[in-house]
Design a protein around this motif. Structure first.
Motif, PDB file in Angstrom:
ATOM      1  N   PRO A 110       0.625  -1.410  -0.342  1.00  0.00           N
ATOM      2  CA  PRO A 110       0.331  -0.266   0.648  1.00  0.00           C
ATOM      3  C   PRO A 110       1.013   1.435   0.264  1.00  0.00           C
ATOM      4  N   VAL A 111       1.972   1.212   0.723  1.00  0.00           N
ATOM      5  CA  VAL A 111       3.006   2.503   0.904  1.00  0.00           C
ATOM      6  C   VAL A 111       3.565   2.996  -0.567  1.00  0.00           C
ATOM      7  N   GLY A 131     -10.682  15.922 -13.391  1.00  0.00           N
ATOM      8  CA  GLY A 131     -11.367  16.819 -12.076  1.00  0.00           C
ATOM      9  C   GLY A 131     -12.129  15.539 -12.114  1.00  0.00           C
ATOM     10  N   ARG A 132     -13.038  14.296 -12.398  1.00  0.00           N
ATOM     11  CA  ARG A 132     -13.594  13.881 -12.210  1.00  0.00           C
ATOM     12  C   ARG A 132     -12.239  12.470 -11.338  1.00  0.00           C
ATOM     13  N   LEU A 133     -11.088  12.495 -11.799  1.00  0.00           N
ATOM     14  CA  LEU A 133     -10.035  12.222 -11.078  1.00  0.00           C
ATOM     15  C   LEU A 133      -9.953  12.052  -9.496  1.00  0.00           C
ATOM     16  N   ILE A 134     -10.263  12.982  -8.953  1.00  0.00           N
ATOM     17  CA  ILE A 134      -9.949  13.363  -8.041  1.00  0.00           C
ATOM     18  C   ILE A 134     -10.133  11.929  -6.728  1.00  0.00           C
ATOM     19  N   GLY A 135     -11.426  12.501  -6.804  1.00  0.00           N
ATOM     20  CA  GLY A 135     -12.403  11.471  -6.293  1.00  0.00           C
ATOM     21  C   GLY A 135     -12.148   9.620  -6.359  1.00  0.00           C
ATOM     22  N   VAL A 136     -11.868   9.898  -7.537  1.00  0.00           N
ATOM     23  CA  VAL A 136     -11.306   7.379  -7.398  1.00  0.00           C
ATOM     24  C   VAL A 136      -9.622   7.618  -6.799  1.00  0.00           C
ATOM     25  N   LYS A 137      -9.097   8.645  -6.975  1.00  0.00           N
ATOM     26  CA  LYS A 137      -7.203   8.990  -6.128  1.00  0.00           C
ATOM     27  C   LYS A 137      -7.941   8.686  -4.903  1.00  0.00           C
ATOM     28  N   LEU A 138      -8.749   9.730  -4.188  1.00  0.00           N
ATOM     29  CA  LEU A 138      -9.055   9.621  -3.039  1.00  0.00           C
ATOM     30  C   LEU A 138      -9.530   8.464  -2.573  1.00  0.00           C
ATOM     31  N   VAL A 141      -6.584   5.357  -2.356  1.00  0.00           N
ATOM     32  CA  VAL A 141      -5.542   5.736  -1.209  1.00  0.00           C
ATOM     33  C   VAL A 141      -6.727   5.219  -0.143  1.00  0.00           C
ATOM     34  N   LEU A 142      -7.657   5.518  -0.001  1.00  0.00           N
ATOM     35  CA  LEU A 142      -8.485   5.020   1.601  1.00  0.00           C
ATOM     36  C   LEU A 142      -8.397   3.090   1.578  1.00  0.00           C
TER      37      LEU A 142
END
Length: 187
Positions: A110-111, A131-138, A141-142
């Protein structure tokens, strides 16, 4: 002079192999499978394939497809979570090379994934999807933090996390009594 004998004729399968297939009469009760074009000649097939060419997708369709693939990548660590949890359960709580290696992998993967997030999502980055990839990246990370949490849970189950008071005895000072049952003079 010896008489020249002719070699025997080749078997029927050799003749069938080298001959062109004969059009068989169609049985009206059995339809051809989809996409089967036996009645077309080679030239007709080439022409039909040229006319049946797909039109290229529009930029909006490509953005939608790239966003779907990005979501698949973001959720992939969560799909591995049950498998890793079962693996952690099966290794037991003792310190063995296999369980230590699996825990190390649970921390390392994960790191490294979070550190390489820009490289992972670079193929999906377009002006329409940025702009829509920010939520996907979040979400990515989660889900990687969930995997890291599983590693922390396993280290705790193995007894390697200092969670009790006795784990910190080296840093504890001597107790001083503020009152005694007997006066100091009597001792």
């Amino acid at each position: 002079m010896p008489s020249a004998t002719l070699p025997p004729p080749p078997p029927q399968w050799v003749l069938d192999l080298h001959s062109t297939p004969v059009n068989k009469p169609k049985n009206a009760s059995i339809a051809d499978p989809p996409g089967y074009t036996a009645s077309l000649t080679k030239k007709e097939r080439l022409q039909s394939s040229k006319t049946a060419m797909r039109k290229p997708p529009t930029p909006e369709e490509m953005d939608t497809l790239k966003l779907k693939k990005a979501w698949e990548l973001a959720i992939a660590p969560a799909k591995q979570l049950p498998m890793n949890a079962i693996g952690m359960y099966m290794t037991g709580n003792t310190l063995q090379i296999f369980s230590i290696f699996m825990v190390f992998t649970l921390f390392k993967t994960p790191v490294l994934a979070v550190l390489a997030i820009q490289r992972s999502f670079a193929p999906f980055e377009t002006p329409g999807t940025s702009g829509r990839l920010i939520g996907v990246k979040l979400v990515y990370v989660l889900t990687n933090l969930l995997m890291l949490g599983l590693g922390i849970w396993k280290v705790n189950q193995m007894g390697l996390l200092p969670t009790t008071r006795s784990d910190w005895l080296a840093w504890e000072g001597e107790r001083t009594w503020s009152e005694r049952a007997l006066p100091r003079d009597w001792l």
